[in-house]
Design a protein around this motif. Structure first.
Motif, mmCIF file in Angstrom:
data_model
loop_
_atom_site.group_PDB
_atom_site.id
_atom_site.type_symbol
_atom_site.label_atom_id
_atom_site.label_comp_id
_atom_site.label_asym_id
_atom_site.label_seq_id
_atom_site.Cartn_x
_atom_site.Cartn_y
_atom_site.Cartn_z
ATOM 1 N N TYR A 332 -10.645 2.621 -8.931
ATOM 2 C CA TYR A 332 -9.665 2.860 -8.851
ATOM 3 C C TYR A 332 -9.529 2.408 -7.265
ATOM 4 O O TYR A 332 -10.219 3.551 -6.839
ATOM 5 C CB TYR A 332 -8.246 2.791 -8.977
ATOM 6 N N ASN A 334 -7.063 1.894 -2.890
ATOM 7 C CA ASN A 334 -6.520 1.472 -2.395
ATOM 8 C C ASN A 334 -6.294 2.602 -1.405
ATOM 9 O O ASN A 334 -6.994 3.333 -0.741
ATOM 10 C CB ASN A 334 -5.187 1.852 -3.298
ATOM 11 N N ARG A 444 -7.567 5.694 2.648
ATOM 12 C CA ARG A 444 -8.419 5.022 1.436
ATOM 13 C C ARG A 444 -9.072 5.876 0.512
ATOM 14 O O ARG A 444 -9.224 6.367 1.149
ATOM 15 C CB ARG A 444 -9.703 4.237 2.291
ATOM 16 N N ARG A 884 2.525 0.011 -8.142
ATOM 17 C CA ARG A 884 1.724 0.649 -6.763
ATOM 18 C C ARG A 884 2.164 0.441 -6.155
ATOM 19 O O ARG A 884 1.350 -0.107 -5.132
ATOM 20 C CB ARG A 884 0.225 0.936 -7.179
ATOM 21 N N CYS A 886 1.966 2.078 -2.113
ATOM 22 C CA CYS A 886 1.078 2.861 -1.762
ATOM 23 C C CYS A 886 1.434 3.442 0.466
ATOM 24 O O CYS A 886 0.628 3.698 0.719
ATOM 25 C CB CYS A 886 -0.426 1.869 -1.399
#
Length: 910
Positions: A332, A334, A444, A884, A886
């Motif tokens: 994963y 993001n 990140r 999600r 962020c």
């Protein structure tokens, strides 16, 4: 005009336009506090004819012949008012700056208003407590315990200044009168980046009452950092008292000294500055690109790469992350962003300075670091230590924001120029545009795991915006990249982080010191990996957290002195899981269109900054059998004053009331690095323990000689020394020692090494409305591993306050910067500090541990409760919505577009 104030009659004429708050303070009623100048915070609340009003909004002349009650006159006699007693019993304060106004509002409430505290308390803000203790005071709940001789540690004892706080008698920075006081006002830059060609002072100096105007030509050229640290090895020396270049909108350009604030303000308006406006860079992503405007030149000491605006970097590799990702069943990735947050302590930055009869410069300021501030001032102005004194009264909040020297240098320059006592106090707007904020970060994260629950790779890329000056930029970056990943076992880790200069308001130290920003990202990814492999987030965490014996691997860990002094993370996870599954005592009603979900997050924090944090403590036995305890640590709601007395009383086997505390004054001698970095109990408390034990041993040795007994046959007991069958009072011992010319005194020195670790786990149940993006918190619970709890009531309050501040940062608070670099919301009414209505009651649970390093088994619990809050809320919102999010904060307008896209327009019409 005739004023009836606290039962007394005064005849006085207020100045034209003067508000009632400043009028009352000038008459000596210092319980009336200044917090915002706009009627937003309630710190200045007084009663007029029995009704609470914000005195900063009332022209003084309007109160003529009305009955005015300040906190000092609430009781009307020597006995405390019932509401003051209730605040004492519940210890419904921390820093106490809001307390006078809060008590006056609470005392005026009728039964109907008490049944609706959401509305009744909307005009009074508290930044420290989370409001639970204030509600408990209104419910007449008693939390305070009493102690016996020797059992103070572990009890919920009242703060030593509690009675003065609730009576409005606790002196804060400006709660004193100085004859001949002059006032300083600062001219601030309207440009994000400009060179000052010249400043014409003539019109300003012609203003009646203006004494002097200070510019870069009058200031020392020495460069320094405003962030105060014991060691400055990582700091960029990028700041001058007054500079020829301004690098953000709001930077100070000149200082006007005048007989009155009004004259100083007028003098600022009359200054004529010739600016050469220069290109500016506002976005940190653009700041590192080739050709971007540079914030500082290459000659500035301590900057890693001035040409690309890179202040500092972290590069860390463990194992092989590429191989770790290749071995993963789920990966994963993001990008997360966290915003600027204001400390919003109700007492703004400020201070007083004067030169005493011995020719010493005295600075009384609102600082968390008086000893480091003195050291820095002596360096800047080339003064020996004995020519400079820095003293702190009680501080009205800090949260890291006052680990910064923002006024003391101007005060020192002004007092040296004029030889007159001077005052500089930030307005609330100046606090937003000219102080510091939390570091905004882009994080990140990429992580991988196998289906059996093994974390195989963890990678961070961090971009931290330090603003126009370095302050705490390197240290915050290092800390952000540390415990957030060290808490998880993983054979392959990689971190790339940079702290970048921009032409914006500087970032600085803030509760959590970078960990909340990266934790928000890391804990989100942990949740997503768990769901990706079909495991509960709680179980996935249990499988991957560090445990005693595991290496804590992160940047800087190769030479770390961090140890497992105690370990309670597993207990915290169990406590949260049990609490979240318990639905008893929950009462809320939701329409069927609300989405509900749960989330957890965990954090680990090193209890002290690296490279040393020092404290010297001295305790002595007085002739009357009482003790003087001298510590350097500042009290600003952190509660160390209470804990230090508890530690000393327990070691000496005496009631805590026999310990008189002297603190936060460089004249007391010794040294204290400061009240920051979770060190107040862990380091200074350890020094207190060592000092008290040294004094105890000295007393016992003397008593043994006096009674012709062995030292082993003597012991302290309830204010007495027992040697065999003889029982002597401490006063008897002190008298006998005095006859022999002996003084009893014990000294303790602590270095903060080795360091231990604390843990916090936060759980939330939330409801999200898909049509509006509104978030409601249905349940909040935090479990904490703080070692042996020195003061359960006080420690719970620290956790509740940390959660409250974390909720504000997660849901509402944001310092907004426009594309020119200007703060567009520099006041409380446009910056949402949580009020009573915004916050749930947080259930607090403690792990049962005792630390092998900390004093009497205790370790830190001041900043760490803040760290997991945004992450847990993000995970709960994701669980509720399946989306999600962020980017912080989770404002409704930020959530709404994704919710509308997923749930459709029908959700808007329900």
């Amino acid at each position: 005009m005739t004023y009836l104030i606290n039962g007394q009659s005064f005849t006085s004429e207020p100045r034209p336009g003067q508000c009632l708050r400043t009028f009352l303070r000038e008459l000596g009623w210092h319980g009336v506090k200044k917090g915002c100048d706009a009627g937003d915070c309630g710190a200045c609340t007084v009663l007029i004819d029995g009704e609470p009003v914000h005195s900063c909004l009332i022209p003084a002349h309007r109160a003529d012949r009305h009955e005015i009650t300040t906190i000092e006159g609430l009781a009307g006699d020597e006995n405390a008012h019932a509401m003051q007693r209730a605040f004492l019993d519940a210890q419904a304060f921390q820093c106490g700056f809001c307390t006078p106004g809060m008590i006056l509002t609470c005392a005026s409430l009728n039964q109907a208003q008490r049944a609706d505290l959401t509305n009744a308390l909307k005009g009074n803000l508290c930044r420290c407590t989370g409001y639970r203790a204030i509600e408990d005071a209104l419910l007449n709940r008693k939390e305070v315990e009493t102690d016996g001789a020797g059992d103070a540690f572990g009890r919920s004892l009242a703060a030593p200044a509690a009675t003065k706080v609730v009576r409005g008698q606790a002196p804060y920075t400006f709660d004193t009168a100085i004859d001949g006081l002059c006032h300083i006002k600062l001219l601030r830059s309207p440009h994000a980046h400009a060179r000052i060609r010249a400043i014409d002072k003539s019109e300003a100096l012609a203003v009646p009452g203006v004494l002097d105007v200070l510019t870069w030509e009058d200031a020392p050229e020495r460069r320094f950092t405003t962030g105060t640290h014991e060691f400055t090895r990582d700091d960029a020396l990028d700041t001058r008292v007054l500079d020829t270049v301004v690098r953000f909108i709001g930077q100070r350009v000149a200082a006007v000294i005048a007989e009155t604030e009004a004259a100083a303000e007028q003098g600022c308006r009359k200054l004529r500055v010739d600016y050469e406006v220069l290109p500016a860079v506002i976005d940190p992503r653009q700041a590192v690109l080739p050709g971007a405007p540079t914030v500082h030149d290459a000659t500035t000491p301590g900057i890693l790469n001035a040409a690309h605006n890179i202040l500092a970097e972290v590069r860390y590799h463990l194992g092989d992350v590429d191989a770790g990702f290749a071995a993963s069943d789920v990966v994963y990735e993001n990008t997360f962003t966290t915003q600027r947050v204001q400390h919003a302590h109700l007492e703004t930055h400020g201070g007083l300075a004067w030169i005493d009869d011995a020719g010493r410069v005295n600075v009384r300021s609102s600082t968390q670091t008086p000893f480091l501030t003195r050291k820095l001032l002596c360096q800047i102005f080339d003064l020996p230590d004995d020519k400079m004194r820095v003293v702190c009264a009680r501080l009205g909040g800090g949260f890291g924001g006052k680990q910064e020297m923002l006024v003391e240098d101007i005060l020192t320059l002004a007092v040296l120029r004029t030889d007159r006592p001077v005052k500089l106090e930030f307005t609330r707007e100046e606090q937003f545009i000219g102080a510091t904020t939390r570091h905004p970060m882009r994080v990140r994260v990429k992580a991988g795991a196998r289906r059996d629950g093994t974390l195989t790779a963890l990678q961070l890329d961090v971009l931290s915006n330090t603003g126009a000056y370095g302050n705490h930029g390197p240290e915050v970056l290092y800390h952000a990249c540390g415990e957030s990943i060290a808490v998880y076992n993983c054979l392959n880790k990689k971190v790339d982080g940079i702290a970048v200069y921009t032409h914006t308001v500087p970032s600085g130290a803030f509760r959590g010191f970078g960990l909340p920003q990266t934790t928000f990202a890391v804990e989100a990814v942990i949740d997503e990996l768990a769901r990706g492999i079909g495991m509960t987030p709680m179980e996935f965490r249990r499988r991957n957290i560090v445990r005693p014996g595991d290496p804590m691997t992160s940047p800087g860990s190769e030479h770390s002195d961090v140890i497992y002094g105690s370990y309670g993370l597993d207990q915290c996870l169990d406590l949260i899981e049990t609490a979240m599954s318990d639905s008893r005592n929950e009462s809320y009603t939701l329409a069927p269109d609300w989405l509900t979900g749960e989330g957890v997050a965990l954090t680990m924090i090193d209890t002290v900054p690296p490279f040393g944090h020092f404290a010297d403590v001295r305790i002595s036995l007085r002739a009357d059998g009482y003790f003087d305890l001298v510590v350097g640590t500042v009290e600003f709601g952190n509660g160390t004053s209470t804990v230090h007395r508890q530690i000393a009383a327990s070691a000496l086997m005496v009631p805590v009331d026999t310990i008189r505390l002297l603190q936060s004054d460089t004249d007391h001698g010794g040294h204290d690095t400061g009240a920051y970095g979770s060190a107040g109990t862990f380091v200074a408390g350890r020094a207190t323990q060592l000092a008290a034990e040294a004094l105890r041993d000295d007393i016992l040795r003397f008593a043994a000689g006096l009674t012709k007994m062995s030292v082993e046959a003597c012991r302290l007991d309830a204010g007495h020394v027992v040697c065999g069958s003889r029982r002597l009072t401490l006063k008897d011992i002190a008298t006998a020692a005095h006859a022999q010319g002996k003084v009893f005194s014990g000294h303790g020195h602590a270095t903060g090494s080795p360091r231990s670790i604390s843990f916090n786990v936060q759980g939330f149940r939330v409801a999200v409305h898909p049509g509006t993006g509104q978030v409601r918190i249905l349940k909040s619970v935090q479990a904490a591993d703080a070692g042996r709890i020195a003061n359960p009531m006080q420690c719970r309050g620290q956790i509740e306050g940390g959660v409250a501040q974390g909720i504000g940062a997660a849901l509402y608070e944001e310092v907004i910067i426009d594309d020119q670099g200007r703060v567009v919301n520099p006041k409380f009414r446009d910056y949402h500090v949580p009020s009573f209505a915004d916050l749930p009651r947080t259930e607090v649970l403690f792990a049962q541990t005792s630390d092998s390093v900390g004093p009497l088994g205790a370790k830190s619990m001041s900043e760490s409760p803040y760290n997991p809050v945004a992450a847990a809320l993000g995970n709960a919102i994701a669980d509720a919505t399946g989306i999600r999010f962020c980017d912080l904060p989770f404002k409704p307008d930020r959530l709404h577009p994704a919710l509308a896209e997923k749930f459709g327009q029908a959700s808007l019409e329900r």
